[in-house]
Design a protein around this motif. Structure first.
Motif, PDB file in Angstrom:
ATOM      1  N   LEU A   1       5.729  -4.634   4.937  1.00 56.90           N
ATOM      2  CA  LEU A   1       6.515  -4.012   6.133  1.00 56.90           C
ATOM      3  C   LEU A   1       5.453  -3.042   6.921  1.00 56.90           C
ATOM      4  O   LEU A   1       5.491  -3.028   8.206  1.00 56.90           O
ATOM      5  N   ALA A   2       4.538  -2.381   6.561  1.00 57.68           N
ATOM      6  CA  ALA A   2       3.543  -1.494   7.098  1.00 57.68           C
ATOM      7  C   ALA A   2       2.674  -2.392   7.877  1.00 57.68           C
ATOM      8  O   ALA A   2       2.304  -2.212   8.974  1.00 57.68           O
ATOM      9  N   ALA A   3       2.181  -3.466   7.419  1.00 58.17           N
ATOM     10  CA  ALA A   3       1.323  -4.486   7.947  1.00 58.17           C
ATOM     11  C   ALA A   3       2.031  -5.168   9.120  1.00 58.17           C
ATOM     12  O   ALA A   3       1.461  -5.325  10.081  1.00 58.17           O
ATOM     13  N   LEU A   4       3.321  -5.529   8.832  1.00 55.44           N
ATOM     14  CA  LEU A   4       4.279  -6.112  10.063  1.00 55.44           C
ATOM     15  C   LEU A   4       4.165  -5.024  11.160  1.00 55.44           C
ATOM     16  O   LEU A   4       4.161  -5.402  12.363  1.00 55.44           O
ATOM     17  N   SER A   5       4.644  -3.928  10.704  1.00 52.92           N
ATOM     18  CA  SER A   5       4.945  -2.615  11.801  1.00 52.92           C
ATOM     19  C   SER A   5       3.422  -2.553  12.611  1.00 52.92           C
ATOM     20  O   SER A   5       3.604  -2.594  13.813  1.00 52.92           O
ATOM     21  N   TRP A   6       2.383  -2.535  11.980  1.00 49.83           N
ATOM     22  CA  TRP A   6       1.037  -2.496  12.592  1.00 49.83           C
ATOM     23  C   TRP A   6       0.729  -3.715  13.469  1.00 49.83           C
ATOM     24  O   TRP A   6       0.352  -3.705  14.651  1.00 49.83           O
ATOM     25  N   ARG A   7       1.068  -4.945  12.960  1.00 45.07           N
ATOM     26  CA  ARG A   7       0.449  -6.161  13.715  1.00 45.07           C
ATOM     27  C   ARG A   7       1.549  -6.455  14.962  1.00 45.07           C
ATOM     28  O   ARG A   7       1.095  -6.883  15.916  1.00 45.07           O
ATOM     29  N   TYR A   8       2.956  -6.220  14.855  1.00 43.82           N
ATOM     30  CA  TYR A   8       3.745  -6.430  15.825  1.00 43.82           C
ATOM     31  C   TYR A   8       4.136  -5.168  16.818  1.00 43.82           C
ATOM     32  O   TYR A   8       5.151  -5.431  17.815  1.00 43.82           O
TER      33      TYR A   8
ATOM     34  N   PHE B   1     -10.384   5.956   4.337  1.00 44.70           N
ATOM     35  CA  PHE B   1      -9.842   5.993   2.999  1.00 44.70           C
ATOM     36  C   PHE B   1      -9.260   6.811   2.322  1.00 44.70           C
ATOM     37  O   PHE B   1      -8.154   6.782   1.495  1.00 44.70           O
ATOM     38  N   LEU B   2      -9.340   8.404   2.953  1.00 46.05           N
ATOM     39  CA  LEU B   2      -8.518   9.305   2.570  1.00 46.05           C
ATOM     40  C   LEU B   2      -7.122   9.169   3.122  1.00 46.05           C
ATOM     41  O   LEU B   2      -5.980   9.601   2.402  1.00 46.05           O
ATOM     42  N   ARG B   3      -6.734   8.600   4.089  1.00 43.51           N
ATOM     43  CA  ARG B   3      -5.316   8.426   4.502  1.00 43.51           C
ATOM     44  C   ARG B   3      -4.656   7.335   3.634  1.00 43.51           C
ATOM     45  O   ARG B   3      -3.580   7.712   3.194  1.00 43.51           O
ATOM     46  N   TYR B   4      -5.170   6.509   3.249  1.00 45.49           N
ATOM     47  CA  TYR B   4      -4.820   5.558   2.262  1.00 45.49           C
ATOM     48  C   TYR B   4      -4.675   6.139   0.884  1.00 45.49           C
ATOM     49  O   TYR B   4      -3.713   5.967   0.172  1.00 45.49           O
ATOM     50  N   LEU B   5      -5.511   6.863   0.509  1.00 48.65           N
ATOM     51  CA  LEU B   5      -5.455   7.672  -0.734  1.00 48.65           C
ATOM     52  C   LEU B   5      -4.222   8.358  -0.694  1.00 48.65           C
ATOM     53  O   LEU B   5      -3.420   8.427  -1.881  1.00 48.65           O
ATOM     54  N   PHE B   6      -3.881   9.165   0.029  1.00 50.07           N
ATOM     55  CA  PHE B   6      -2.952  10.010   0.086  1.00 50.07           C
ATOM     56  C   PHE B   6      -1.454   9.409   0.269  1.00 50.07           C
ATOM     57  O   PHE B   6      -0.427   9.701  -0.084  1.00 50.07           O
ATOM     58  N   ALA B   7      -1.649   8.365   1.068  1.00 51.08           N
ATOM     59  CA  ALA B   7      -0.077   7.321   1.305  1.00 51.08           C
ATOM     60  C   ALA B   7       0.018   6.702   0.052  1.00 51.08           C
ATOM     61  O   ALA B   7       1.229   6.944  -0.008  1.00 51.08           O
ATOM     62  N   PHE B   8      -0.787   6.346  -0.566  1.00 52.02           N
ATOM     63  CA  PHE B   8      -0.467   5.580  -2.001  1.00 52.02           C
ATOM     64  C   PHE B   8      -0.249   6.707  -2.735  1.00 52.02           C
ATOM     65  O   PHE B   8       0.637   6.608  -3.633  1.00 52.02           O
ATOM     66  N   SER B   9      -0.755   7.945  -2.723  1.00 53.58           N
ATOM     67  CA  SER B   9      -0.393   8.980  -3.743  1.00 53.58           C
ATOM     68  C   SER B   9       1.287   9.390  -3.348  1.00 53.58           C
ATOM     69  O   SER B   9       1.696   9.593  -4.298  1.00 53.58           O
TER      70      SER B   9
ATOM     71  N   PHE C   1     -15.964   2.475   3.819  1.00 56.20           N
ATOM     72  CA  PHE C   1     -15.907   0.946   3.923  1.00 56.20           C
ATOM     73  C   PHE C   1     -14.936   0.621   4.860  1.00 56.20           C
ATOM     74  O   PHE C   1     -14.664  -0.556   5.063  1.00 56.20           O
ATOM     75  N   LEU C   2     -13.743   1.601   4.899  1.00 53.97           N
ATOM     76  CA  LEU C   2     -12.575   1.041   5.568  1.00 53.97           C
ATOM     77  C   LEU C   2     -12.575   1.691   7.057  1.00 53.97           C
ATOM     78  O   LEU C   2     -11.458   1.345   7.874  1.00 53.97           O
ATOM     79  N   GLN C   3     -13.578   2.509   7.618  1.00 54.11           N
ATOM     80  CA  GLN C   3     -13.464   2.960   8.692  1.00 54.11           C
ATOM     81  C   GLN C   3     -13.235   1.984  10.153  1.00 54.11           C
ATOM     82  O   GLN C   3     -12.809   2.399  11.034  1.00 54.11           O
ATOM     83  N   HIS C   4     -13.719   0.727  10.177  1.00 54.82           N
ATOM     84  CA  HIS C   4     -13.897  -0.098  11.221  1.00 54.82           C
ATOM     85  C   HIS C   4     -12.664  -1.004  10.909  1.00 54.82           C
ATOM     86  O   HIS C   4     -12.902  -2.222  11.605  1.00 54.82           O
ATOM     87  N   HIS C   5     -11.599  -0.954  10.041  1.00 52.40           N
ATOM     88  CA  HIS C   5     -10.752  -1.901   9.793  1.00 52.40           C
ATOM     89  C   HIS C   5      -9.294  -1.156  10.481  1.00 52.40           C
ATOM     90  O   HIS C   5      -9.209   0.056  10.493  1.00 52.40           O
ATOM     91  N   ASP C   6      -8.426  -2.229  10.560  1.00 55.31           N
ATOM     92  CA  ASP C   6      -7.140  -1.594  10.931  1.00 55.31           C
ATOM     93  C   ASP C   6      -6.557  -0.804   9.845  1.00 55.31           C
ATOM     94  O   ASP C   6      -6.577  -1.088   8.610  1.00 55.31           O
ATOM     95  N   ASN C   7      -5.555   0.312  10.202  1.00 53.77           N
ATOM     96  CA  ASN C   7      -5.158   1.081   9.229  1.00 53.77           C
ATOM     97  C   ASN C   7      -3.678   1.260   9.113  1.00 53.77           C
ATOM     98  O   ASN C   7      -3.049   1.573  10.230  1.00 53.77           O
ATOM     99  N   ILE C   8      -3.056   0.846   8.230  1.00 49.53           N
ATOM    100  CA  ILE C   8      -1.529   0.716   7.958  1.00 49.53           C
ATOM    101  C   ILE C   8      -1.058   1.848   7.409  1.00 49.53           C
ATOM    102  O   ILE C   8       0.072   1.891   6.906  1.00 49.53           O
ATOM    103  N   SER C   9      -1.732   2.903   7.149  1.00 49.72           N
ATOM    104  CA  SER C   9      -1.419   4.259   6.021  1.00 49.72           C
ATOM    105  C   SER C   9      -0.019   4.748   6.774  1.00 49.72           C
ATOM    106  O   SER C   9       0.738   5.110   6.099  1.00 49.72           O
TER     107      SER C   9
END
Length: 344
Positions: free
Chosen positions: A328-335, A19-27, A282-290
Motif C-alpha cells: 500500500l505504501a509503494a502504491l501510495s508513493w507511485r501513484y 535509513f532512520l526513517r525506515y528503521l523507526f517506521a518498521f519499529s 545506501f538508501l539516500q538516493h532511492h524513493d522513500n515510502i516510510s
C-alpha cells in the motif's frame, strides 16, 4: 543569516536519514502490532523512542528546507504537497474499505453520523474527536481505525510555527529565541512534575504532564542542531561521548534533572548517527515510502485482527501486515505522492 551557504552544503552531504526513517517506521509497525494483538513486545525500539526520533528529524530537516529556500509560499506549498495528498487518501480509503468489513449495512454505514464525523475529524487532523467507524473493530484492544494519525496535528502545528520562530530569530537572535523556548519547556515540565507528585489524585495534572505537547522539545532540539550545525560538527568527538554518558546516567542512576535536557541529548545522538554512520547511507538516493508505512499499517493490523488470523498464527499475521503495508505504501508513493511532488 541564520545558517551559511557552507552549512547548507554540508547538510546536503551523505546522510542516513532515509535509513532512520525506515528503521523507526518498521519499529512503529512492530510496536503497534504487539499492542493491538496483545502480544508481548519483542522489539527493542519503543513507540516513544520512535516519536522522539520522528520529531527530531522533522525539526532538523524541515527547518533546513525552509531556510534553504527562504520563501514562505514555496515552503507552504512543499509541505502541503508532501503531507496532504497521501494523508487525505488514507482517510478516504479507510472509510471506503470500511464498507467491506463492517457488519452494518451499506446504507446504514453511509448515512450514519459517525461516518461523517470520522471524515470531518480525520480530514482536519482532529482524529481524537472521532477515531472509529460504525461497526468496525468492536472488542479490539483499540477500536480506532487508524490510531497512529494522532501525531499529524502536532506536525502541522510545528510546520506553522517554523516561519514565526525564524522571523523572531531574525529580530531577536537565534540563541535568545532558542533559550526562551527551552526555558518555557523546562518550566512547563517542572511545574507539572511538581503538581503530579504532590496531587496524584488530580488526573488532569498527569494527563497534561505526559501530553503529546512534550514532542515540542524534540522538534526544537532538531531545530537547534541545524541552526548550530557547523559548531555541532566541529565538536562531534566531544558531543557524542558526552551525550551517551549523560543518557546512561539518566537511565541507570535516575538523575532526574537530566530529564529536562534529555530531548537535546537524544536529538544530538540521532543526528550524529545520521551523518557519521556512513555504511547506512545506501538508501539516500532511492524513493522513500516510510510515510506510507506510517499511514497504512494501523488499519491493516486492525483488519487482520478482525479476520482472526492472529489467533491462528501470529507470525503469519505479522508477515502479512508488513507485506500488505509495504504494498500500500509503494502504491501510495507511485501513484499519489511522487506524481504530485514532481508536478510542483
Amino acid at each position: 543569516m541564520l545558517i551559511s551557504p557552507e552549512t547548507i552544503e554540508r547538510v546536503r552531504r551523505d546522510n542516513c536519514f532515509d535509513f532512520l526513517r525506515y528503521l523507526f517506521a518498521f519499529s512503529l509497525i512492530l510496536v503497534h502490532f504487539c499492542t493491538l494483538t496483545e502480544t508481548e513486545q519483542f522489539w527493542v525500539i519503543s513507540g516513544q523512542t520512535r516519536v522522539k526520533a520522528f520529531f527530531t528529524i522533522t525539526g532538523f530537516l524541515v527547518v533546513y528546507s525552509y531556510l534553504r529556500h527562504d520563501n514562505l509560499t514555496t515552503y507552504v506549498g512543499k509541505r502541503l504537497r508532501r503531507i496532504m495528498p497521501a494523508y487525505v487518501t488514507v482517510v478516504l480509503v479507510c472509510v471506503a474499505a470500511g464498507l467491506c468489513f463492517t457488519p452494518v449495512s451499506p446504507a446504514d454505514y453511509i448515512t450514519d453520523s459517525q461516518t461523517w464525523h470520522y471524515l470531518a475529524a480525520n480530514l482536519t487532523m482532529l482524529n481524537f474527536l472521532e477515531p472509529s467507524l460504525p461497526g468496525l473493530f468492536p472488542g479490539h484492544y483499540e477500536e480506532a481505525v487508524n490510531g497512529s494519525l494522532w501525531s499529524m496535528k502536532f506536525e502541522m502545528i510545528f510546520y506553522a510555527l517554523i516561519p514565526i520562530i525564524i522571523w523572531l530569530m531574525r529580530r531577536c537572535g537565534k540563541l535568545s529565541v532558542l533559550t526562551a523556548v527551552f526555558a518555557a519547556y523546562i518550566a512547563y515540565r517542572a511545574t507539572f512534575d511538581y503538581l503530579e507528585d504532590h496531587h496524584p489524585e488530580v488526573a488532569l495534572y498527569s494527563a497534561v504532564n505526559h501530553a503529546s505537547f512534550n514532542t515540542m522539545a524534540y522538534f526544537f532540539s532538531g531545530m537547534a542542531i541545524i541552526l548550530y550545525f557547523d559548531l555541532f560538527c566541529r565538536h562531534i568527538r566531544i558531543v557524542v561521548p558526552l551525550c551517551i554518558a549523560l543518557l546512561l546516567l539518566l537511565h541507570c542512576a535516575d538523575v532526574y534533572v537530566l530529564n529536562y535536557v534529555e530531548p537535546l541529548l537524544f536529538s544530538a545522538l540521532l543526528v550524529s548517527v545520521a551523518y557519521y554512520c556512513r555504511p547506512l547511507n545506501f538508501l539516500q538516493h532511492h524513493d522513500n515510502i516510510s510515510y506510507g508505512l506510517y499511514l497504512y499499517h494501523y488499519p491493516v493490523i486492525q483488519v487482520l485482527i478482525q479476520a482472526g488470523l492472529h489467533r491462528y498464527n501470529i507470525w503469519l499475521t505479522l508477515a502479512l501486515t508488513v507485506a500488505i503495508t509495504i504494498a500500500l505504501a509503494a502504491l501510495s508513493w507511485r501513484y499519489i505522492e511522487k506524481p504530485i511532488l514532481r508536478r510542483s
